[in-house]
Motif scaffolding. Structure first.
Motif, PDB file in Angstrom:
ATOM      1  N   GLU A 124       0.836  -1.195   0.000  1.00 39.60           N
ATOM      2  CA  GLU A 124       0.000   0.000   0.000  1.00 39.60           C
ATOM      3  C   GLU A 124       0.876   1.252   0.000  1.00 39.60           C
ATOM      4  O   GLU A 124       2.016   1.223   0.460  1.00 39.60           O
ATOM      5  N   SER A 128      -2.257   9.474   2.608  1.00 38.30           N
ATOM      6  CA  SER A 128      -3.697   9.636   2.782  1.00 38.30           C
ATOM      7  C   SER A 128      -4.199  10.625   1.733  1.00 38.30           C
ATOM      8  O   SER A 128      -3.437  11.471   1.248  1.00 38.30           O
ATOM      9  N   PRO A 129      -5.466  10.529   1.337  1.00 40.73           N
ATOM     10  CA  PRO A 129      -6.004  11.462   0.340  1.00 40.73           C
ATOM     11  C   PRO A 129      -5.789  12.926   0.717  1.00 40.73           C
ATOM     12  O   PRO A 129      -5.435  13.750  -0.122  1.00 40.73           O
ATOM     13  N   THR A 132      -2.171  13.805   0.223  1.00 39.07           N
ATOM     14  CA  THR A 132      -1.881  13.822  -1.206  1.00 39.07           C
ATOM     15  C   THR A 132      -2.318  15.143  -1.816  1.00 39.07           C
ATOM     16  O   THR A 132      -1.587  15.766  -2.585  1.00 39.07           O
ATOM     17  N   VAL A 167      -6.643   9.957  -9.017  1.00 37.46           N
ATOM     18  CA  VAL A 167      -5.693   9.470  -8.003  1.00 37.46           C
ATOM     19  C   VAL A 167      -4.749  10.611  -7.629  1.00 37.46           C
ATOM     20  O   VAL A 167      -4.438  10.833  -6.457  1.00 37.46           O
ATOM     21  N   ASN A 172      -9.511   8.330  -3.115  1.00 37.82           N
ATOM     22  CA  ASN A 172      -9.338   6.893  -2.946  1.00 37.82           C
ATOM     23  C   ASN A 172     -10.290   6.176  -3.900  1.00 37.82           C
ATOM     24  O   ASN A 172     -11.056   6.817  -4.641  1.00 37.82           O
ATOM     25  N   ASN A 173     -10.258   4.846  -3.901  1.00 39.68           N
ATOM     26  CA  ASN A 173     -11.066   4.094  -4.859  1.00 39.68           C
ATOM     27  C   ASN A 173     -12.554   4.350  -4.707  1.00 39.68           C
ATOM     28  O   ASN A 173     -13.297   4.432  -5.700  1.00 39.68           O
ATOM     29  N   ARG A 188     -11.065   0.186  -8.738  1.00 40.77           N
ATOM     30  CA  ARG A 188      -9.832  -0.487  -8.334  1.00 40.77           C
ATOM     31  C   ARG A 188      -9.158  -1.144  -9.538  1.00 40.77           C
ATOM     32  O   ARG A 188      -7.928  -1.110  -9.672  1.00 40.77           O
ATOM     33  N   ARG A 203       0.660   3.337  -5.386  1.00 38.39           N
ATOM     34  CA  ARG A 203      -0.230   4.471  -5.622  1.00 38.39           C
ATOM     35  C   ARG A 203       0.495   5.814  -5.478  1.00 38.39           C
ATOM     36  O   ARG A 203       0.172   6.776  -6.166  1.00 38.39           O
TER      37      ARG A 203
END
Length: 218
Positions: A124, A128-129, A132, A167, A172-173, A188, A203
Protein backbone atom coordinates in the motif's frame (compact mmCIF):
# COMPACT_ATOMS: atom_id res chain seq x y z
CA UNK A 1 8.19 -11.52 9.34
CA UNK A 2 8.64 -7.97 8.03
CA UNK A 3 12.29 -6.94 7.91
CA UNK A 4 12.91 -3.22 8.54
CA UNK A 5 16.03 -1.13 7.94
CA UNK A 6 16.39 2.11 9.92
CA UNK A 7 18.40 5.03 8.47
CA UNK A 8 18.76 8.19 10.56
CA UNK A 9 21.82 10.19 11.55
CA UNK A 10 20.42 11.12 14.97
CA UNK A 11 21.50 8.42 17.41
CA UNK A 12 18.58 8.89 19.77
CA UNK A 13 15.98 8.77 16.99
CA UNK A 14 17.60 5.76 15.36
CA UNK A 15 17.88 3.81 18.60
CA UNK A 16 14.28 4.59 19.47
CA UNK A 17 13.05 3.35 16.08
CA UNK A 18 15.16 0.21 16.36
CA UNK A 19 13.77 -0.54 19.82
CA UNK A 20 10.22 -0.02 18.56
CA UNK A 21 10.69 -2.41 15.65
CA UNK A 22 12.34 -5.06 17.84
CA UNK A 23 9.42 -4.91 20.31
CA UNK A 24 7.00 -6.33 17.73
CA UNK A 25 6.65 -10.07 17.10
CA UNK A 26 6.03 -9.69 13.36
CA UNK A 27 8.85 -7.21 12.72
CA UNK A 28 12.60 -7.80 12.58
CA UNK A 29 15.42 -5.27 12.46
CA UNK A 30 17.40 -5.72 9.23
CA UNK A 31 20.03 -3.16 10.19
CA UNK A 32 20.64 0.48 11.06
CA UNK A 33 22.54 3.22 9.27
CA UNK A 34 23.64 6.72 10.23
CA UNK A 35 24.21 7.95 6.67
CA UNK A 36 22.80 7.47 3.19
CA UNK A 37 25.64 5.44 1.72
CA UNK A 38 25.49 2.96 4.56
CA UNK A 39 21.71 2.71 4.12
CA UNK A 40 22.13 1.77 0.45
CA UNK A 41 24.88 -0.71 1.29
CA UNK A 42 22.78 -2.41 3.95
CA UNK A 43 19.68 -2.44 1.75
CA UNK A 44 21.60 -4.24 -1.00
CA UNK A 45 23.05 -6.73 1.46
CA UNK A 46 20.04 -7.38 3.67
CA UNK A 47 17.19 -6.78 1.19
CA UNK A 48 14.71 -5.48 3.79
CA UNK A 49 10.99 -5.24 3.14
CA UNK A 50 10.78 -1.65 4.41
CA UNK A 51 13.35 1.13 4.86
CA UNK A 52 12.60 4.03 7.21
CA UNK A 53 14.74 6.74 5.62
CA UNK A 54 15.62 10.09 7.13
CA UNK A 55 15.96 12.82 4.51
CA UNK A 56 18.83 14.86 5.89
CA UNK A 57 21.88 12.65 6.40
CA UNK A 58 25.63 12.97 5.73
CA UNK A 59 27.32 11.33 2.76
CA UNK A 60 24.35 11.17 0.44
CA UNK A 61 20.97 12.37 1.64
CA UNK A 62 17.86 10.23 1.99
CA UNK A 63 16.53 11.27 -1.41
CA UNK A 64 19.59 10.03 -3.28
CA UNK A 65 19.69 6.90 -1.11
CA UNK A 66 16.03 6.28 -1.95
CA UNK A 67 16.73 6.75 -5.66
CA UNK A 68 19.55 4.21 -5.59
CA UNK A 69 17.54 1.64 -3.67
CA UNK A 70 14.46 1.97 -5.88
CA UNK A 71 16.57 1.83 -9.05
CA UNK A 72 18.29 -1.41 -8.00
CA UNK A 73 16.64 -4.34 -9.86
CA UNK A 74 17.59 -6.62 -6.96
CA UNK A 75 15.49 -4.54 -4.55
CA UNK A 76 12.13 -4.50 -6.30
CA UNK A 77 10.49 -5.83 -3.15
CA UNK A 78 11.91 -3.11 -0.90
CA UNK A 79 9.69 -0.14 -0.02
CA UNK A 80 11.05 3.16 1.30
CA UNK A 81 9.24 5.47 3.70
CA UNK A 82 10.92 8.82 4.23
CA UNK A 83 11.01 10.49 7.62
CA UNK A 84 10.70 14.26 7.83
CA UNK A 85 10.38 16.91 10.50
CA UNK A 86 7.65 18.80 8.67
CA UNK A 87 4.69 17.32 6.81
CA UNK A 88 5.28 19.45 3.73
CA UNK A 89 9.04 19.43 3.86
CA UNK A 90 10.57 20.87 0.67
CA UNK A 91 12.14 17.50 -0.08
CA UNK A 92 9.02 15.36 0.33
CA UNK A 93 7.92 15.53 -3.30
CA UNK A 94 11.44 14.80 -4.54
CA UNK A 95 11.47 11.70 -2.35
CA UNK A 96 8.14 10.57 -3.79
CA UNK A 97 9.35 11.32 -7.32
CA UNK A 98 12.37 9.09 -6.72
CA UNK A 99 10.21 6.16 -5.64
CA UNK A 100 9.40 6.53 -1.95
CA UNK A 101 6.14 4.81 -1.04
CA UNK A 102 5.18 7.63 1.31
CA UNK A 103 6.39 9.67 4.22
CA UNK A 104 5.99 10.05 7.95
CA UNK A 105 6.67 12.96 10.24
CA UNK A 106 9.04 12.26 13.11
CA UNK A 107 6.34 13.05 15.66
CA UNK A 108 4.15 10.20 14.36
CA UNK A 109 2.80 8.10 17.22
CA UNK A 110 4.49 4.70 17.65
CA UNK A 111 1.26 2.81 16.94
CA UNK A 112 0.77 4.74 13.69
CA UNK A 113 4.36 4.17 12.65
CA UNK A 114 4.02 0.42 13.19
CA UNK A 115 0.78 0.41 11.23
CA UNK A 116 2.51 2.31 8.42
CA UNK A 117 5.33 -0.23 8.24
CA UNK A 118 2.84 -3.05 7.88
CA UNK A 119 0.77 -1.23 5.26
CA UNK A 120 3.79 -0.41 3.11
CA UNK A 121 5.09 -3.97 3.41
CA UNK A 122 1.78 -5.13 1.96
CA UNK A 123 2.25 -2.86 -1.05
CA UNK A 124 0.00 0.00 0.00
CA UNK A 125 1.04 3.62 -0.48
CA UNK A 126 1.50 5.64 2.63
CA UNK A 127 -0.31 8.74 1.40
CA UNK A 128 -3.70 9.64 2.78
CA UNK A 129 -6.00 11.46 0.34
CA UNK A 130 -5.86 14.66 2.40
CA UNK A 131 -2.06 14.64 2.50
CA UNK A 132 -1.88 13.82 -1.21
CA UNK A 133 -4.03 16.83 -2.02
CA UNK A 134 -1.81 19.13 0.02
CA UNK A 135 1.43 17.75 -1.42
CA UNK A 136 0.20 18.03 -5.00
CA UNK A 137 -1.24 21.51 -4.43
CA UNK A 138 2.02 22.68 -2.88
CA UNK A 139 4.24 21.52 -5.71
CA UNK A 140 1.88 21.84 -8.66
CA UNK A 141 1.62 25.58 -8.06
CA UNK A 142 5.35 26.18 -8.22
CA UNK A 143 6.28 28.62 -11.02
CA UNK A 144 8.96 26.25 -12.31
CA UNK A 145 6.51 23.43 -12.92
CA UNK A 146 6.83 22.00 -16.43
CA UNK A 147 4.71 18.94 -17.30
CA UNK A 148 6.75 15.93 -18.40
CA UNK A 149 4.31 13.34 -19.74
CA UNK A 150 5.07 9.74 -18.86
CA UNK A 151 6.47 7.96 -21.97
CA UNK A 152 3.76 5.30 -21.71
CA UNK A 153 0.90 7.73 -21.09
CA UNK A 154 -0.51 7.02 -24.56
CA UNK A 155 -1.06 3.37 -23.64
CA UNK A 156 -3.81 4.38 -21.21
CA UNK A 157 -7.43 4.43 -22.25
CA UNK A 158 -9.34 7.69 -21.79
CA UNK A 159 -10.98 6.28 -18.67
CA UNK A 160 -7.63 5.18 -17.24
CA UNK A 161 -6.17 8.65 -17.83
CA UNK A 162 -9.16 10.08 -16.04
CA UNK A 163 -8.67 7.71 -13.14
CA UNK A 164 -4.94 8.54 -12.88
CA UNK A 165 -5.88 12.22 -12.69
CA UNK A 166 -8.32 11.49 -9.87
CA UNK A 167 -5.69 9.47 -8.00
CA UNK A 168 -3.43 12.49 -8.40
CA UNK A 169 -6.09 14.66 -6.81
CA UNK A 170 -5.94 12.41 -3.77
CA UNK A 171 -9.15 10.45 -4.26
CA UNK A 172 -9.34 6.89 -2.95
CA UNK A 173 -11.07 4.09 -4.86
CA UNK A 174 -14.45 4.71 -3.23
CA UNK A 175 -14.30 8.42 -4.07
CA UNK A 176 -13.24 7.68 -7.65
CA UNK A 177 -16.13 5.24 -7.97
CA UNK A 178 -18.58 7.88 -6.74
CA UNK A 179 -17.17 10.52 -9.09
CA UNK A 180 -17.36 8.23 -12.14
CA UNK A 181 -20.58 6.48 -11.07
CA UNK A 182 -19.02 3.01 -11.16
CA UNK A 183 -18.45 0.35 -8.52
CA UNK A 184 -15.41 0.52 -6.22
CA UNK A 185 -14.24 -2.78 -7.74
CA UNK A 186 -14.30 -1.21 -11.21
CA UNK A 187 -12.39 1.82 -9.96
CA UNK A 188 -9.83 -0.49 -8.33
CA UNK A 189 -9.42 -2.37 -11.61
CA UNK A 190 -8.80 0.85 -13.56
CA UNK A 191 -6.21 1.96 -10.99
CA UNK A 192 -4.45 -1.42 -11.11
CA UNK A 193 -4.36 -1.47 -14.91
CA UNK A 194 -3.01 2.08 -15.06
CA UNK A 195 -0.31 1.21 -12.52
CA UNK A 196 0.66 -1.82 -14.58
CA UNK A 197 0.85 0.11 -17.85
CA UNK A 198 2.87 2.96 -16.33
CA UNK A 199 5.10 0.70 -14.28
CA UNK A 200 4.11 2.37 -11.03
CA UNK A 201 5.38 0.58 -7.93
CA UNK A 202 2.47 1.82 -5.87
CA UNK A 203 -0.23 4.47 -5.62
CA UNK A 204 2.24 7.11 -4.42
CA UNK A 205 4.18 6.82 -7.66
CA UNK A 206 0.93 7.05 -9.63
CA UNK A 207 0.30 10.41 -7.94
CA UNK A 208 3.73 11.58 -9.09
CA UNK A 209 3.08 10.42 -12.67
CA UNK A 210 -0.24 12.27 -12.68
CA UNK A 211 1.48 15.45 -11.51
CA UNK A 212 4.38 15.18 -13.96
CA UNK A 213 2.11 14.42 -16.91
CA UNK A 214 -0.08 17.43 -16.32
CA UNK A 215 -3.15 15.38 -15.39
CA UNK A 216 -3.52 17.31 -12.14
CA UNK A 217 -4.15 21.03 -12.25
CA UNK A 218 -3.29 21.54 -8.57
Amino acid sequence: MIRVLIADDQDLVRLGLCALVESEDDLALAGEAADGLRAVELARRERPDVVLMDIRMPGIDGIEATRRIVADPELTGTRVVVLTTFELDEYVFDALRHGASGFLTKDTRPTELLRAIRLVAEGEALLSPSVTRRVVREFATRPSRVPRPHPRLDTLTDRERQVVGLVGEGLNNEEIAARLVVSPATARTHVSRAMGKLGARDRAQLVVFAYQSGLVSG
